[in-house]
Motif scaffolding. Structure first.
Motif, PDB file in Angstrom:
ATOM      1  N   MET A   1       0.817  -1.216   0.000  1.00 50.85           N
ATOM      2  CA  MET A   1       0.000   0.000   0.000  1.00 50.85           C
ATOM      3  C   MET A   1       0.848   1.262   0.000  1.00 50.85           C
ATOM      4  O   MET A   1       0.483   2.267  -0.613  1.00 50.85           O
ATOM      5  CB  MET A   1      -0.938  -0.012   1.212  1.00 50.85           C
ATOM      6  N   ARG A   2       1.995   1.225   0.672  1.00 52.67           N
ATOM      7  CA  ARG A   2       2.887   2.393   0.648  1.00 52.67           C
ATOM      8  C   ARG A   2       3.430   2.649  -0.743  1.00 52.67           C
ATOM      9  O   ARG A   2       3.565   3.796  -1.177  1.00 52.67           O
ATOM     10  CB  ARG A   2       4.030   2.178   1.640  1.00 52.67           C
TER      11      ARG A   2
ATOM     12  N   LEU B   1       1.926   1.735  -3.588  1.00 44.77           N
ATOM     13  CA  LEU B   1       0.822   2.155  -4.445  1.00 44.77           C
ATOM     14  C   LEU B   1       0.389   3.591  -4.184  1.00 44.77           C
ATOM     15  O   LEU B   1       0.028   4.317  -5.112  1.00 44.77           O
ATOM     16  CB  LEU B   1      -0.371   1.211  -4.257  1.00 44.77           C
ATOM     17  N   THR B   2       0.398   4.009  -2.919  1.00 39.91           N
ATOM     18  CA  THR B   2      -0.079   5.354  -2.566  1.00 39.91           C
ATOM     19  C   THR B   2       1.037   6.381  -2.512  1.00 39.91           C
ATOM     20  O   THR B   2       0.769   7.583  -2.554  1.00 39.91           O
ATOM     21  CB  THR B   2      -0.794   5.319  -1.210  1.00 39.91           C
TER      22      THR B   2
ATOM     23  N   ASP C   1       2.746   6.973   0.079  1.00 39.62           N
ATOM     24  CA  ASP C   1       2.778   7.487   1.443  1.00 39.62           C
ATOM     25  C   ASP C   1       3.655   6.568   2.295  1.00 39.62           C
ATOM     26  O   ASP C   1       3.249   5.446   2.625  1.00 39.62           O
ATOM     27  CB  ASP C   1       1.367   7.544   2.018  1.00 39.62           C
TER      28      ASP C   1
ATOM     29  N   LEU D   1       2.047   5.233   5.673  1.00 38.48           N
ATOM     30  CA  LEU D   1       0.765   4.536   5.657  1.00 38.48           C
ATOM     31  C   LEU D   1       0.857   3.241   6.465  1.00 38.48           C
ATOM     32  O   LEU D   1       1.824   2.484   6.345  1.00 38.48           O
ATOM     33  CB  LEU D   1       0.356   4.209   4.219  1.00 38.48           C
TER      34      LEU D   1
END
Length: 229
Positions: free
Chosen positions: A84-85, A87-88, A90, A93
Protein backbone atom coordinates in the motif's frame (compact mmCIF):
# COMPACT_ATOMS: atom_id res chain seq x y z
CA UNK A 1 -7.70 -34.08 39.54
CA UNK A 2 -8.27 -31.42 42.15
CA UNK A 3 -9.35 -28.44 40.10
CA UNK A 4 -11.93 -25.98 41.40
CA UNK A 5 -13.96 -24.66 38.48
CA UNK A 6 -14.94 -21.00 38.69
CA UNK A 7 -17.52 -20.24 36.02
CA UNK A 8 -18.13 -16.76 37.36
CA UNK A 9 -15.16 -15.56 35.34
CA UNK A 10 -17.24 -16.04 32.17
CA UNK A 11 -19.96 -13.72 33.46
CA UNK A 12 -17.48 -11.11 34.62
CA UNK A 13 -15.69 -11.14 31.28
CA UNK A 14 -18.80 -11.31 29.12
CA UNK A 15 -18.62 -7.68 27.84
CA UNK A 16 -15.05 -8.29 26.65
CA UNK A 17 -16.00 -11.62 25.12
CA UNK A 18 -18.87 -9.92 23.29
CA UNK A 19 -16.42 -7.50 21.69
CA UNK A 20 -14.42 -10.46 20.43
CA UNK A 21 -17.58 -12.16 19.20
CA UNK A 22 -18.54 -9.03 17.27
CA UNK A 23 -15.14 -9.05 15.56
CA UNK A 24 -15.60 -12.72 14.65
CA UNK A 25 -19.05 -12.01 13.19
CA UNK A 26 -17.65 -9.07 11.20
CA UNK A 27 -14.95 -11.28 9.71
CA UNK A 28 -17.53 -13.96 8.95
CA UNK A 29 -20.11 -11.72 7.29
CA UNK A 30 -17.62 -9.78 5.17
CA UNK A 31 -15.75 -12.95 4.26
CA UNK A 32 -18.93 -14.72 3.15
CA UNK A 33 -20.53 -11.82 1.25
CA UNK A 34 -17.42 -10.64 -0.59
CA UNK A 35 -16.08 -14.18 -0.91
CA UNK A 36 -19.24 -15.37 -2.68
CA UNK A 37 -19.29 -12.28 -4.90
CA UNK A 38 -15.65 -12.67 -5.95
CA UNK A 39 -16.01 -16.45 -6.16
CA UNK A 40 -18.95 -16.08 -8.55
CA UNK A 41 -16.91 -13.78 -10.80
CA UNK A 42 -14.01 -16.24 -10.74
CA UNK A 43 -16.30 -19.16 -11.56
CA UNK A 44 -17.81 -17.32 -14.53
CA UNK A 45 -14.35 -16.34 -15.79
CA UNK A 46 -13.13 -19.90 -15.40
CA UNK A 47 -16.08 -21.48 -17.19
CA UNK A 48 -16.97 -18.91 -19.84
CA UNK A 49 -13.96 -16.59 -20.13
CA UNK A 50 -11.30 -16.66 -22.83
CA UNK A 51 -8.58 -19.27 -22.43
CA UNK A 52 -5.90 -16.95 -20.93
CA UNK A 53 -8.36 -15.57 -18.37
CA UNK A 54 -9.60 -19.06 -17.51
CA UNK A 55 -6.02 -20.25 -17.02
CA UNK A 56 -5.24 -17.26 -14.81
CA UNK A 57 -8.34 -17.89 -12.73
CA UNK A 58 -7.45 -21.57 -12.37
CA UNK A 59 -4.00 -20.61 -11.13
CA UNK A 60 -5.51 -18.22 -8.60
CA UNK A 61 -7.88 -20.87 -7.25
CA UNK A 62 -5.17 -23.53 -7.05
CA UNK A 63 -2.78 -21.12 -5.33
CA UNK A 64 -5.10 -20.08 -2.52
CA UNK A 65 -6.46 -23.60 -2.03
CA UNK A 66 -2.91 -24.93 -1.67
CA UNK A 67 -1.66 -22.44 0.93
CA UNK A 68 -2.69 -22.84 4.58
CA UNK A 69 -5.02 -20.00 5.54
CA UNK A 70 -2.90 -19.12 8.56
CA UNK A 71 0.04 -18.37 6.24
CA UNK A 72 -2.18 -16.28 3.98
CA UNK A 73 -3.31 -14.17 6.94
CA UNK A 74 0.24 -13.85 8.23
CA UNK A 75 1.72 -12.78 4.90
CA UNK A 76 -1.04 -10.29 4.17
CA UNK A 77 -0.44 -8.71 7.56
CA UNK A 78 3.28 -8.39 6.83
CA UNK A 79 3.21 -7.45 3.14
CA UNK A 80 0.06 -5.35 2.76
CA UNK A 81 1.48 -2.21 4.46
CA UNK A 82 4.51 -2.25 2.15
CA UNK A 83 2.40 -2.78 -0.96
CA UNK A 84 0.00 0.00 0.00
CA UNK A 85 2.89 2.39 0.65
CA UNK A 86 4.24 1.71 -2.82
CA UNK A 87 0.82 2.16 -4.45
CA UNK A 88 -0.08 5.35 -2.57
CA UNK A 89 3.39 6.86 -2.27
CA UNK A 90 2.78 7.49 1.44
CA UNK A 91 5.76 6.14 3.46
CA UNK A 92 3.83 6.51 6.71
CA UNK A 93 0.77 4.54 5.66
CA UNK A 94 -0.21 1.77 8.07
CA UNK A 95 -2.68 -1.07 7.60
CA UNK A 96 -4.43 -2.42 10.67
CA UNK A 97 -4.74 -6.13 11.35
CA UNK A 98 -8.50 -6.04 10.71
CA UNK A 99 -7.98 -4.98 7.08
CA UNK A 100 -5.20 -7.49 6.55
CA UNK A 101 -7.39 -10.26 7.99
CA UNK A 102 -10.40 -9.27 5.89
CA UNK A 103 -8.34 -9.14 2.69
CA UNK A 104 -6.79 -12.53 3.39
CA UNK A 105 -10.10 -14.18 4.28
CA UNK A 106 -11.98 -12.76 1.28
CA UNK A 107 -9.31 -13.65 -1.27
CA UNK A 108 -8.73 -17.12 0.17
CA UNK A 109 -12.39 -17.99 0.63
CA UNK A 110 -13.20 -16.74 -2.87
CA UNK A 111 -11.15 -19.66 -4.21
CA UNK A 112 -13.33 -22.15 -2.33
CA UNK A 113 -16.57 -20.37 -3.19
CA UNK A 114 -15.46 -20.34 -6.83
CA UNK A 115 -15.41 -24.13 -6.90
CA UNK A 116 -18.80 -24.30 -5.18
CA UNK A 117 -20.34 -21.86 -7.67
CA UNK A 118 -18.72 -23.71 -10.56
CA UNK A 119 -20.26 -26.97 -9.36
CA UNK A 120 -23.61 -25.21 -8.90
CA UNK A 121 -23.57 -23.90 -12.46
CA UNK A 122 -22.61 -27.36 -13.66
CA UNK A 123 -25.63 -28.82 -11.86
CA UNK A 124 -27.96 -26.84 -14.14
CA UNK A 125 -28.76 -28.72 -17.34
CA UNK A 126 -26.59 -27.45 -20.17
CA UNK A 127 -29.55 -27.38 -22.53
CA UNK A 128 -30.94 -24.37 -20.70
CA UNK A 129 -28.06 -22.17 -21.89
CA UNK A 130 -28.64 -23.20 -25.51
CA UNK A 131 -32.36 -22.58 -25.08
CA UNK A 132 -31.71 -19.07 -23.75
CA UNK A 133 -29.34 -18.29 -26.61
CA UNK A 134 -31.83 -19.56 -29.15
CA UNK A 135 -34.44 -17.21 -27.69
CA UNK A 136 -32.19 -14.23 -28.32
CA UNK A 137 -30.75 -13.75 -24.84
CA UNK A 138 -27.09 -12.93 -24.49
CA UNK A 139 -24.84 -15.29 -22.55
CA UNK A 140 -24.71 -12.76 -19.70
CA UNK A 141 -28.50 -12.43 -19.60
CA UNK A 142 -28.85 -16.21 -19.58
CA UNK A 143 -26.38 -16.52 -16.71
CA UNK A 144 -27.86 -13.82 -14.50
CA UNK A 145 -31.57 -14.48 -15.17
CA UNK A 146 -31.75 -18.24 -15.68
CA UNK A 147 -28.61 -20.19 -14.79
CA UNK A 148 -27.30 -18.51 -11.63
CA UNK A 149 -30.65 -18.40 -9.76
CA UNK A 150 -31.01 -22.16 -10.20
CA UNK A 151 -27.34 -22.74 -9.41
CA UNK A 152 -27.49 -20.80 -6.14
CA UNK A 153 -30.58 -22.74 -5.13
CA UNK A 154 -28.76 -26.02 -5.74
CA UNK A 155 -25.58 -25.00 -3.94
CA UNK A 156 -27.16 -23.39 -0.88
CA UNK A 157 -26.21 -26.32 1.43
CA UNK A 158 -22.60 -26.24 0.17
CA UNK A 159 -22.40 -22.49 0.70
CA UNK A 160 -23.69 -22.94 4.23
CA UNK A 161 -21.12 -25.66 4.93
CA UNK A 162 -18.32 -23.41 3.69
CA UNK A 163 -19.68 -20.61 5.89
CA UNK A 164 -19.40 -22.92 8.90
CA UNK A 165 -15.83 -23.73 7.91
CA UNK A 166 -15.07 -20.02 7.64
CA UNK A 167 -16.51 -19.40 11.10
CA UNK A 168 -13.96 -21.81 12.53
CA UNK A 169 -11.18 -20.42 10.35
CA UNK A 170 -11.69 -16.89 11.68
CA UNK A 171 -10.02 -18.06 14.89
CA UNK A 172 -6.73 -18.18 12.95
CA UNK A 173 -6.46 -14.39 13.12
CA UNK A 174 -4.80 -14.92 16.50
CA UNK A 175 -1.53 -15.14 14.53
CA UNK A 176 -1.70 -11.36 14.03
CA UNK A 177 -2.94 -10.71 17.59
CA UNK A 178 -6.49 -9.78 16.65
CA UNK A 179 -9.08 -9.66 19.39
CA UNK A 180 -11.62 -12.08 17.94
CA UNK A 181 -13.81 -14.36 20.06
CA UNK A 182 -11.08 -16.93 20.68
CA UNK A 183 -8.41 -14.26 21.13
CA UNK A 184 -10.53 -12.44 23.71
CA UNK A 185 -11.15 -15.70 25.54
CA UNK A 186 -7.44 -16.51 25.65
CA UNK A 187 -6.62 -13.11 27.12
CA UNK A 188 -9.36 -13.44 29.74
CA UNK A 189 -8.22 -16.93 30.68
CA UNK A 190 -4.60 -15.88 31.05
CA UNK A 191 -5.49 -12.74 32.98
CA UNK A 192 -7.75 -14.52 35.46
CA UNK A 193 -5.89 -17.81 35.53
CA UNK A 194 -9.04 -19.60 34.30
CA UNK A 195 -7.95 -20.93 30.92
CA UNK A 196 -9.79 -24.24 31.35
CA UNK A 197 -13.18 -22.66 31.99
CA UNK A 198 -12.79 -20.16 29.18
CA UNK A 199 -11.67 -22.75 26.65
CA UNK A 200 -14.56 -25.05 27.57
CA UNK A 201 -16.99 -22.16 27.13
CA UNK A 202 -15.55 -21.23 23.72
CA UNK A 203 -15.64 -24.87 22.59
CA UNK A 204 -19.31 -25.16 23.61
CA UNK A 205 -20.22 -21.97 21.71
CA UNK A 206 -18.48 -23.11 18.54
CA UNK A 207 -19.98 -26.59 18.88
CA UNK A 208 -23.54 -25.30 19.26
CA UNK A 209 -23.29 -22.82 16.39
CA UNK A 210 -21.54 -25.22 13.99
CA UNK A 211 -23.89 -28.10 14.87
CA UNK A 212 -26.91 -25.88 14.20
CA UNK A 213 -25.41 -24.82 10.87
CA UNK A 214 -24.66 -28.42 9.90
CA UNK A 215 -28.21 -29.47 10.75
CA UNK A 216 -29.59 -26.58 8.70
CA UNK A 217 -27.39 -27.53 5.73
CA UNK A 218 -28.66 -31.12 5.93
CA UNK A 219 -32.25 -29.97 6.20
CA UNK A 220 -31.85 -27.71 3.17
CA UNK A 221 -30.25 -30.54 1.23
CA UNK A 222 -33.29 -32.75 1.86
CA UNK A 223 -35.67 -29.87 1.17
CA UNK A 224 -34.06 -28.92 -2.13
CA UNK A 225 -33.50 -32.51 -3.25
CA UNK A 226 -36.42 -34.52 -1.85
CA UNK A 227 -35.74 -37.40 -4.20
CA UNK A 228 -32.29 -37.94 -2.64
CA UNK A 229 -33.45 -37.72 1.00
Amino acid sequence: MNYAFEWGTILRAWPYLMQGLQTTLLLLVVGVVLGIALGTVLAICRMFGPRPLAALTTGYVNLFRSIPLILTIFWFYIMMPGVMRVLTGDPNLTVGPIYAALAALVLAEAAYFCEIVRAGIGSVRSGQMQACLSLGLTRWQALTNVILPQAFRNMTPSLLNQTIALLKDTSLVYVISMNDFLGAAVRIGQRDGRVVEVFIFVAVVYFVVCSAGTWLAGWLQKRLNPGKA
